[in-house]
Design a protein around this motif. Structure first.
Motif, PDB file in Angstrom:
ATOM      1  N   ALA A 219       0.819  -1.217   0.000  1.00 20.79           N
ATOM      2  CA  ALA A 219       0.000   0.000   0.000  1.00 20.79           C
ATOM      3  C   ALA A 219       0.849   1.262   0.000  1.00 20.79           C
ATOM      4  O   ALA A 219       0.447   2.288  -0.578  1.00 20.79           O
ATOM      5  CB  ALA A 219      -0.928   0.001   1.215  1.00 20.79           C
ATOM      6  N   LYS A 220       2.037   1.192   0.607  1.00 18.65           N
ATOM      7  CA  LYS A 220       2.833   2.409   0.738  1.00 18.65           C
ATOM      8  C   LYS A 220       4.300   2.059   0.950  1.00 18.65           C
ATOM      9  O   LYS A 220       4.629   1.079   1.617  1.00 18.65           O
ATOM     10  CB  LYS A 220       2.314   3.236   1.921  1.00 18.65           C
ATOM     11  N   TRP A 221       5.178   2.915   0.368  1.00 14.37           N
ATOM     12  CA  TRP A 221       6.612   2.835   0.613  1.00 14.37           C
ATOM     13  C   TRP A 221       7.041   4.025   1.481  1.00 14.37           C
ATOM     14  O   TRP A 221       6.511   5.133   1.350  1.00 14.37           O
ATOM     15  CB  TRP A 221       7.401   2.894  -0.702  1.00 14.37           C
ATOM     16  N   ASN A 222       8.008   3.800   2.333  1.00 11.89           N
ATOM     17  CA  ASN A 222       8.570   4.860   3.181  1.00 11.89           C
ATOM     18  C   ASN A 222       9.962   5.188   2.639  1.00 11.89           C
ATOM     19  O   ASN A 222      10.914   4.428   2.844  1.00 11.89           O
ATOM     20  CB  ASN A 222       8.635   4.403   4.633  1.00 11.89           C
ATOM     21  N   ILE A 223      10.080   6.309   1.932  1.00 11.86           N
ATOM     22  CA  ILE A 223      11.331   6.630   1.244  1.00 11.86           C
ATOM     23  C   ILE A 223      12.492   6.842   2.213  1.00 11.86           C
ATOM     24  O   ILE A 223      13.653   6.615   1.871  1.00 11.86           O
ATOM     25  CB  ILE A 223      11.144   7.878   0.346  1.00 11.86           C
ATOM     26  N   ASP A 224      12.184   7.243   3.438  1.00  9.81           N
ATOM     27  CA  ASP A 224      13.253   7.465   4.418  1.00  9.81           C
ATOM     28  C   ASP A 224      13.876   6.159   4.905  1.00  9.81           C
ATOM     29  O   ASP A 224      14.934   6.183   5.543  1.00  9.81           O
ATOM     30  CB  ASP A 224      12.705   8.261   5.610  1.00  9.81           C
TER      31      ASP A 224
END
Length: 553
Positions: free
Chosen positions: A375-380
């Motif tokens: 559903a989502k990626w965390n770029i950090d």
């Protein structure tokens, strides 16, 4: 009582010895008789490897003017009939099954009260006839007789292979129907039993013997109901296009190609088979007239996805309910029907990410895969390492496959990916638990190879060159006539498979058969030599194919 007991104890020792001796002799005699009465293999000597052979029969084998209601066969040794009702068959078929009785060395066959006049019959034993001790099977035994004045002697043989895979068809029923029947050609297979039949062996070979001259329809199908009839439109089958005219002093050999007919489209069912995944199943690729709509789901909480073969439709969702309702519509079959699907409880699997292919070229797309729809990626929590830089670069979603992500070309160098904990999430409670590191290596120059594959065939026919990777995934599909050349230029070392398809209808794809329309399946021919790209090699390979008509024996 006490006095009698004392007298019993006082008997002489000789009397006791006599009683014991008689008991031992009696027991030994009984064991000897029992062992003599049991049929078993002798403890010494060579093992029996011979199958049962016929001693005498009544009426004799090859009898003409046959009128007996039964047949009695006597063999040279005790026989064991294995599945006689399935293995022992008569051809031509009779209205009722034979009655088979086996006892000792004899086999009695009854049920011969409805024989046709002037007809030759063959009773084949298949794998039913085995000897009692070692189980040796006589697979060739047949009993032949005629109700007329002579034994018919015509033979027909052939081979049966799958048109697409080329594999031999085992245990398929091969049938001959007399074309002078009142039934039309189209209904013969569905309504009546054949005049003659045989079953293909493990090599796809079949043979019919002792047939009379005449005109016949030749076909084959999977007899799932064991009633010698084609019971469904979607059963695997094969057929000869033209009527066969059997005449004396001729040899008849045929090559049949089997196929799975295209079933009519119908909705089969829908089920909740995995977490967040409802599957709608169809009998054929989904018809554009079929419509499905979810009725009671939260807005923008799910989506539909058509399977790669188009015979499945997936509804993917992320919410919890006891059940879901769908409205389905397909022309006149059902209009605005509502189905309710009860949702099952599934444990949410741990989110995983993988990258099975670690080598690539400058202009290749690099893929990574997940077991759940991210559903989502965390770029950090991600890092993209090159020999010169460390970047924040997220993969892109593949619109064709929602569980596949990619890094687009061109690539200037190899790179590594670091996904730390929480870098990706399926839901708030299901994030990436462990850190992952993937390294990808850029290949160029001497790491790659080139192959020119030159294919030529009959110029008058359209063909398709089908090339698959070693795991059978598609690589290229090239329609052509006369000849074509495929150049694998600067490829990673790997193996391929190549096939030619006789594109009879020139539609650019493999087409199955259709018995009712007299359409044969298109034949797929494999390239049997090695097709391999090797590092730092340039190869030229030629494949010259000359076809043989499938409609000539």
């Amino acid at each position: 009582m006490q006095k009698q007991f004392k007298e019993f104890r006082s008997k002489p020792a000789a009397t006791w010895f006599t009683l014991i001796l008689l008991f031992v002799l009696f027991a030994s005699f009984e064991a000897f008789i029992t062992s003599c009465a049991s049929r078993s293999s002798p403890s010494g000597g060579e093992k029996d490897t011979l199958a049962p052979q016929l001693d005498t029969s009544f009426p004799p084998n090859q009898t003409i003017h046959f009128k007996s209601p039964s047949i009695r066969l006597k063999f040279e040794e005790y026989v064991d009939l294995k599945s006689p009702q399935q293995q022992i068959r008569i051809s031509p078929l009779l209205p009722d099954d034979l009655e088979i009785i086996g006892k000792g060395k004899e086999v009695l066959i009854k049920g011969l009260d409805s024989l046709k006049e002037n007809t030759t019959y063959i009773i084949s034993f298949g794998a039913a006839l085995a000897d009692f001790t070692e189980g040796n099977v006589n697979k060739d035994f047949k009993y032949v007789f005629s109700t007329g004045s002579y034994i018919d002697s015509l033979e027909l043989k052939g081979r049966l292979h799958d048109a697409y895979t080329g594999e031999a068809e085992k245990d398929m029923l091969v049938v001959l129907y007399a074309t002078d029947r009142k039934s039309t050609r189209d209904s013969l297979l569905y309504k009546v039993r054949p005049e003659y039949y045989a079953f293909s062996n493990e090599l796809g070979e079949f043979k019919m013997t002792n047939m009379r001259s005449g005109k016949y329809l030749l076909a084959a199908f999977a007899d799932k109901e064991s009633d010698f009839k084609l019971n469904a439109n979607a059963v695997k089958m094969a057929f000869w296009t033209d009527t066969i005219d059997l005449q004396p002093d001729s040899v008849y050999a045929y090559q049949l190609f089997s196929y799975d007919p295209t079933p009519k489209f119908r909705y089969i069912n829908a089920r909740h088979g995995a977490l967040g995944d409802i599957t709608f199943n169809f009998s054929a690729p989904m018809d554009s007239a079929f419509k499905v709509e979810v009725l009671d789901a939260p807005q923008d909480s799910g989506f539909f996805k058509l399977g790669t073969e188009r015979d499945t439709l997936y509804y993917r969702f992320r919410f919890k309910r006891d059940s879901l309702n769908f409205k389905i519509n397909y022309d006149t079959l059902f209009v605005d029907s509502v189905i309710s699907i009860r949702l099952r409880e599934y444990d949410e699997p741990k989110l995983k990410i993988s990258a099975p292919v670690k080598e690539f070229r400058k202009n290749d797309t690099v893929f990574i895969y997940s077991n759940l729809v991210i559903a989502k990626w965390n770029i950090d929590s991600t890092a993209f390492y090159t020999p010169k830089d460390t970047l924040k670069r997220l993969p892109l979603r593949d619109s064709a496959r929602e569980k596949r992500w990619f890094y687009a070309p061109p690539h200037q160098s190899g790179f590594s990916l670091m996904f730390n904990k929480g870098a990706a999430e399926y839901s708030a409670s299901n994030r990436l638990k462990d850190s992952l590191w993937f390294s990808f290596e850029l290949k160029s120059g001497e790491d790659l190879g080139t192959l020119a594959f030159n294919v030529s065939a009959d110029s008058a026919l359209p063909y398709i060159l089908q090339i698959l990777k070693e795991d059978d995934s598609p690589y290229r599909l090239i329609p052509f006539t006369d000849s074509t050349t495929v150049v694998f230029k600067n490829e990673l070392p790997q193996k391929f498979k190549a096939f030619l398809i006789r594109d009879l209808n020139a539609d650019g794809k493999w087409t199955t058969g259709n018995f009712l329309e007299g359409q044969q399946p298109e034949i797929r021919i494999p390239y049997t030599e090695e097709l391999e790209i090797r590092a730092n090699w340039e190869l030229d390979l030629d494949w010259r194919y000359r076809s043989e008509s499938i409609n000539n024996p």
